[in-house]
Design a protein around this motif. Structure first.
Motif, short mmCIF file in Angstrom:
data_model
loop_
_atom_site.label_atom_id
_atom_site.label_comp_id
_atom_site.label_asym_id
_atom_site.label_seq_id
_atom_site.Cartn_x
_atom_site.Cartn_y
_atom_site.Cartn_z
N GLN A 45 13.25 -4.45 -9.79
CA GLN A 45 12.87 -5.81 -9.37
C GLN A 45 12.05 -5.81 -8.09
O GLN A 45 10.93 -6.30 -8.06
N GLY A 46 12.61 -5.29 -7.01
CA GLY A 46 11.86 -5.30 -5.77
C GLY A 46 12.66 -4.76 -4.61
O GLY A 46 13.80 -4.32 -4.75
N ILE A 47 12.03 -4.81 -3.44
CA ILE A 47 12.61 -4.29 -2.20
C ILE A 47 12.58 -5.40 -1.16
O ILE A 47 11.57 -6.10 -1.01
N ALA A 48 13.66 -5.55 -0.42
CA ALA A 48 13.70 -6.44 0.73
C ALA A 48 14.01 -5.59 1.95
O ALA A 48 15.08 -4.99 2.04
N LEU A 49 13.08 -5.50 2.87
CA LEU A 49 13.25 -4.71 4.08
C LEU A 49 13.58 -5.64 5.24
O LEU A 49 12.96 -6.70 5.40
N TYR A 50 14.54 -5.22 6.04
CA TYR A 50 14.96 -6.01 7.21
C TYR A 50 14.30 -5.46 8.46
O TYR A 50 14.29 -4.25 8.69
N PHE A 51 13.74 -6.37 9.26
CA PHE A 51 13.11 -5.97 10.52
C PHE A 51 13.78 -6.72 11.66
O PHE A 51 13.66 -7.94 11.76
N GLY A 52 14.50 -5.99 12.49
CA GLY A 52 15.09 -6.61 13.68
C GLY A 52 13.99 -6.97 14.66
O GLY A 52 13.05 -6.22 14.86
N SER A 53 14.10 -8.13 15.26
CA SER A 53 13.10 -8.58 16.22
C SER A 53 13.80 -8.90 17.52
O SER A 53 14.92 -8.50 17.75
N ARG A 54 13.09 -9.65 18.36
CA ARG A 54 13.69 -10.02 19.63
C ARG A 54 14.88 -10.94 19.37
O ARG A 54 14.97 -11.57 18.31
N GLU A 105 18.02 -13.07 1.41
CA GLU A 105 19.17 -13.55 2.18
C GLU A 105 20.17 -12.43 2.41
O GLU A 105 20.80 -12.35 3.47
N ARG A 106 20.33 -11.54 1.43
CA ARG A 106 21.22 -10.38 1.62
C ARG A 106 20.70 -9.48 2.72
O ARG A 106 21.45 -8.99 3.56
N ALA A 107 19.40 -9.23 2.72
CA ALA A 107 18.82 -8.36 3.75
C ALA A 107 19.03 -8.94 5.14
O ALA A 107 19.37 -8.23 6.09
N LEU A 108 18.85 -10.26 5.28
CA LEU A 108 19.04 -10.90 6.57
C LEU A 108 20.51 -10.93 6.96
O LEU A 108 20.86 -10.73 8.13
N ALA A 109 21.40 -11.19 5.99
CA ALA A 109 22.82 -11.27 6.31
C ALA A 109 23.39 -9.91 6.66
O ALA A 109 24.18 -9.76 7.59
N GLN A 110 22.99 -8.86 5.90
CA GLN A 110 23.51 -7.52 6.13
C GLN A 110 22.72 -6.77 7.20
O GLN A 110 23.14 -5.69 7.60
N ARG A 111 21.59 -7.34 7.61
CA ARG A 111 20.70 -6.70 8.59
C ARG A 111 20.38 -5.28 8.15
O ARG A 111 20.47 -4.32 8.91
N GLY A 117 0.81 -1.21 0.00
CA GLY A 117 0.00 0.00 0.00
C GLY A 117 0.84 1.26 0.00
O GLY A 117 0.50 2.26 -0.64
N LEU A 118 1.96 1.22 0.72
CA LEU A 118 2.86 2.37 0.75
C LEU A 118 3.41 2.66 -0.64
O LEU A 118 3.59 3.82 -1.02
N LEU A 119 3.67 1.61 -1.42
CA LEU A 119 4.22 1.77 -2.77
C LEU A 119 3.14 1.90 -3.83
O LEU A 119 3.45 2.11 -5.01
N GLY A 120 1.88 1.74 -3.43
CA GLY A 120 0.81 1.82 -4.41
C GLY A 120 0.79 0.66 -5.38
O GLY A 120 0.48 0.81 -6.56
N LEU A 121 1.14 -0.54 -4.88
CA LEU A 121 1.26 -1.72 -5.72
C LEU A 121 0.37 -2.84 -5.20
O LEU A 121 -0.03 -2.84 -4.04
N PRO A 122 0.09 -3.84 -6.07
CA PRO A 122 -0.61 -5.03 -5.57
C PRO A 122 0.24 -5.74 -4.52
O PRO A 122 1.47 -5.64 -4.53
N ALA A 123 -0.41 -6.46 -3.61
CA ALA A 123 0.30 -7.11 -2.51
C ALA A 123 0.89 -8.43 -2.99
O ALA A 123 0.41 -9.52 -2.67
N ASP A 124 1.96 -8.34 -3.81
CA ASP A 124 2.71 -9.53 -4.23
C ASP A 124 4.01 -9.53 -3.44
O ASP A 124 4.92 -8.73 -3.71
N GLY A 125 4.11 -10.41 -2.44
CA GLY A 125 5.32 -10.43 -1.64
C GLY A 125 5.32 -11.56 -0.63
O GLY A 125 4.39 -12.37 -0.58
N LEU A 126 6.37 -11.60 0.16
CA LEU A 126 6.48 -12.63 1.19
C LEU A 126 7.37 -12.12 2.32
O LEU A 126 8.13 -11.18 2.16
N VAL A 127 7.20 -12.75 3.48
CA VAL A 127 8.00 -12.45 4.66
C VAL A 127 8.63 -13.74 5.13
O VAL A 127 7.95 -14.76 5.26
N ALA A 146 12.57 -10.55 7.30
CA ALA A 146 12.77 -9.73 6.11
C ALA A 146 11.54 -9.87 5.23
O ALA A 146 10.98 -10.97 5.09
N ALA A 147 11.11 -8.75 4.64
CA ALA A 147 9.92 -8.74 3.79
C ALA A 147 10.31 -8.33 2.38
O ALA A 147 11.08 -7.38 2.18
#
Length: 745
Positions: free
Chosen positions: A261-270, A247-253, A197-207, A276-277
């Protein structure tokens, strides 16, 4: 229309095929009635890219064509507009429609004028929001490219600013939406939806989630064309480029953006879990400020921490971490759901309580106690079978829930016949069990559990280690007492409680020498509740402290009023509960009641039952001494029913003994009560203690008691207990002993 020679040379060749690209093109609309200009413009810019994206030309040959075009295509970056088409100012009027009627504020408009040397007036440029202009004959390929680049760059910046502003609003909304998510999968699905929704695109993605300990990444949520990837290992994803991005997003945090192509966002958790989404974007992210993505990522990370916290709290709310069983709350929800089914009254509930667990815990320590609880839980689960729900519902009690009406509860029999292994040692465990059938339960799950506990209480009263089944009559009796106590609390506040006064008569003269203040309860509908029903409840609940102080104050006030009316020699006797005597503030409350009412202490007598007085002999001796020092009298009530110690009786220094009414009833009959009354009278005479007999209903009883040596009496023979408005005139008439007569109220 005329062109320069270099323009003609440029436009002479056919355009070469543009290189294959997946970039979304910039839309450029040519609005001109000269078809040749359309072709020449497209030929001159064939294969051209501006800011990394190709150009796509849209064509309109009149104002009406342009209106139809703009109605169908709203994301146009630039309009190359002829000033004069059908009329000399048709282009300017079309600009006004574009800006004000069609609300296309972002599109950049470049006027192309036809008459050589024509320059729009400054007012026209300002009023019509024109971004650039040039004479058709003077716009070379290079000049046109420069003008388009400037216009497209401005268009892009406007779109970025607008997208950023809208993005901020979406981030605020998305944070609120995500905070309402329950569970990681629900939350992860929400991240895909909100990011798209933030990008104004259909919700094609995964976490995907990565946990410590070498376990592979797992897709915890997926949407759109990735929907089937949910709950699968990330390695199973058939698109290596997307897999590598995550995998890059998770490795590089860190966030990773792959243009086109797309965006991979990293979310630090507990600690122990990272997320990563990925969302397919194409070039949509080009119009989004990177700082907004970082803000979205930071907000989602905070929300994720909150979701983790809520999830852990929910686990603690519904799950017992020590024995790894559902807790009381979860059991109640299971019972409620079961009872609301059409045949929900089928089933059995049992409560299993460990005998003497508190003593075991105290003697061996809580580590041993915890180990014992784990062993008991495991034994119950193993012994009752997989289809039975077991929960921990108390510190040392477990519930066993069978959903079948014909449940076989015999599995509980002998469940702990064999010893448990607790911290390497053999331990004999005894349990007491209460059982209720759900068809005997009238309410919800909470009431079912209460009924099981009632059965458990009956089992404990009978014998530890036994089993008892729920009885509806016992439940109704207990609930009746609970309702009565609830009403009593309200009655105390609603002034439904009041005092009545029963005279105490000198048997030799008929003179009234005292009165006993007695508490009564009349409900709002006029029903009288007997004292033997509500006073024990008040004592068990602790409400007697408040009620007792109220009685004491009202009695002192009435005694003070008696003195003002000339009856200062008439005592006021007040019953005091053992709970009041045990109250450390009792003497202070007593002193305050006397001082506030202004009554003389000698006019007040406190009555306490024999069993209480003798049951705490030494303490009562000390307390009675302090009361006597204040100037008050003390009477022992129900004397003869307890087991008095003569030595204690002498040391207590009491003023009066009240002979229990049970002995008075036997006077003149075949029972032994009359003889006991005579013995009490003889004891009082020897100890020098005044005697008063209660429950005198006949003149013969009064005469016999007087002959035995009893000085005082009270009962229906003289007067029933009466409210203050009747008591005061009665006292005026009988204080001097002018023939006491029976008064029925």
């Amino acid at each position: 229309m005329s062109f320069r020679d270099d323009d003609l040379l440029e436009f002479a060749t056919e355009p070469q095929p543009a290189p294959a690209t997946t970039a979304v093109p910039w839309k450029v609309a040519i609005v001109d009635d000269d078809e040749g200009l359309h072709r020449s413009t497209e030929l001159s810019l064939a294969g051209t890219e501006i800011l990394g994206r190709p150009l796509a030309f849209l064509h309109a040959y009149s104002v009406s064509d342009a209106r139809a075009l703009f109605a169908a295509e709203r994301d146009i970056a630039v309009v190359l507009l002829d000033v004069g088409m059908e009329t000399r100012d048709a282009g300017l009027r079309l600009v006004d429609e574009i800006r004000h009627d069609l609300h296309m504020r972002d599109v950049r408009i470049i006027l192309r004028t036809d008459p050589p040397g024509y320059v729009p007036e400054i007012a026209a440029i300002r009023d019509y929001d024109i971004n650039d202009y040039g004479n058709k004959s003077e716009l070379s390929c290079t000049q046109l490219y420069a003008s388009l680049t400037a216009a497209i760059r401005a268009y892009q910046q406007i779109r970025i600013v607008k997208a950023s502003r809208a993005g901020l609003a979406r981030i605020v909304r998305s944070s609120a939406e995500l905070l309402r998510c329950e569970g990681l999968a629900d939350f992860a699905g929400g991240v895909i939806t909100q990011l798209a929704g933030l990008l104004g695109l259909p919700a094609d993605g995964l976490v995907c989630a990565r946990r410590e300990g070498g376990t592979p990444c797992e897709v915890v949520a997926a949407a759109g064309r990735f929907g089937r990837a949910s709950r699968q290992p990330l390695d199973a994803l058939q698109e290596p480029a997307i897999r590598a991005l995550l995998e890059r997003a998770l490795a590089q945090r860190a966030n990773v953006v792959e243009p086109g192509q797309g965006i991979a966002l990293y979310f630090g958790s507990r600690p122990g879990r990272d997320l990563a989404a990925y969302v397919e974007t194409g070039h949509a992210a080009d119009e989004l400020d990177p700082s907004l993505l970082e803000m979205f990522r930071a907000n989602v990370s905070v929300c994720l921490d909150n979701v983790d916290l809520v999830q852990r709290l929910n686990e603690y709310s519904y799950f017992d971490p020590l024995v790894h069983l559902p807790n009381r709350r979860q059991l109640l929800e299971l019972l409620d759901a079961h009872l609301h089914e059409r045949e929900g009254r089928r089933g059995v509930l049992a409560v299993v309580d460990i005998d003497h667990f508190g003593e075991i815990n105290g003697a061996f320590g809580y580590h041993y106690g915890d180990a014992l609880l784990k062993g008991v839980a495991a034994r119950i689960v193993a012994g009752c079978g997989a289809k039975v729900r077991v929960a921990r519902v108390g510190s040392d009690s477990f519930a066993v829930f069978w959903t079948a009406h014909d449940a076989d509860v015999s599995s509980l029999d002998g469940l702990f016949a064999d010893p448990l292994e607790v911290e390497g040692e053999s331990a004999i465990v005894s349990v007491t069990i209460g059982i209720v059938r759900l068809d005997d339960v009238g309410g919800d799950g909470s009431e079912a559990l209460e009924d099981a506990y009632l059965a458990l209480k009956r089992a404990k009263q009978a014998e530890r280690g036994s089993v008892a089944r729920y009885n509806r009559g016992v439940s109704e009796e207990i609930r009746g007492r609970v309702n009565l106590l609830h009403n009593l609390r309200g009655a105390f506040g609603a002034n439904e409680l009041f005092l009545v006064f029963q005279p105490q008569i000198e048997l030799a003269t008929g003179r009234c020498v005292g009165a006993e203040a007695l508490l009564r309860w009349r409900t709002g509908d006029g029903t009288m509740i007997p004292p033997d029903r509500f006073i024990p409840l008040a004592e068990r609940s602790g409400l007697i402290l408040s009620i007792g102080e109220w009685v004491l104050r009202r009695a002192c006030e009435e005694a003070a009023r008696m003195a003002q009316a000339g009856h200062g020699s008439v005592r006021m006797a007040v019953n005091v509960s053992v709970i009041q005597f045990r109250d450390p503030h009792f003497l202070g409350r007593l002193r305050a009641a006397i001082e506030d009412s202004g009554v003389a202490p000698q006019q007040i007598e406190l009555e306490i039952t024999e069993s209480v007085a003798m049951g705490e002999g030494d303490r009562m001796i000390e307390l009675f001494g302090r009361i006597k020092a204040m100037g008050l009298d003390i009477a022992i009530d129900d004397f003869g029913t307890g087991f008095s110690s003569l030595s204690h009786l002498q040391r207590m220094n009491v003023d009066r003994l009240k002979i229990d009414r049970a002995f008075i009833n036997d006077i003149g009959g075949a029972g032994k009560g009359g003889e006991i009354a005579g013995l009490v009278c003889g004891l009082g005479d020897r100890l020098g203690i005044e005697l008063i007999a209660e429950g005198i209903e006949q003149a013969e009883q009064a005469a016999r008691l007087q002959a035995m040596g009893c000085q005082l009496g009270q009962g229906y023979h003289f007067a029933r207990p009466m409210p203050a408005d009747d008591w005061r005139p009665w006292l005026d008439e009988h204080a001097a002993g002018r023939g006491a007569r029976l008064l029925l109220i």
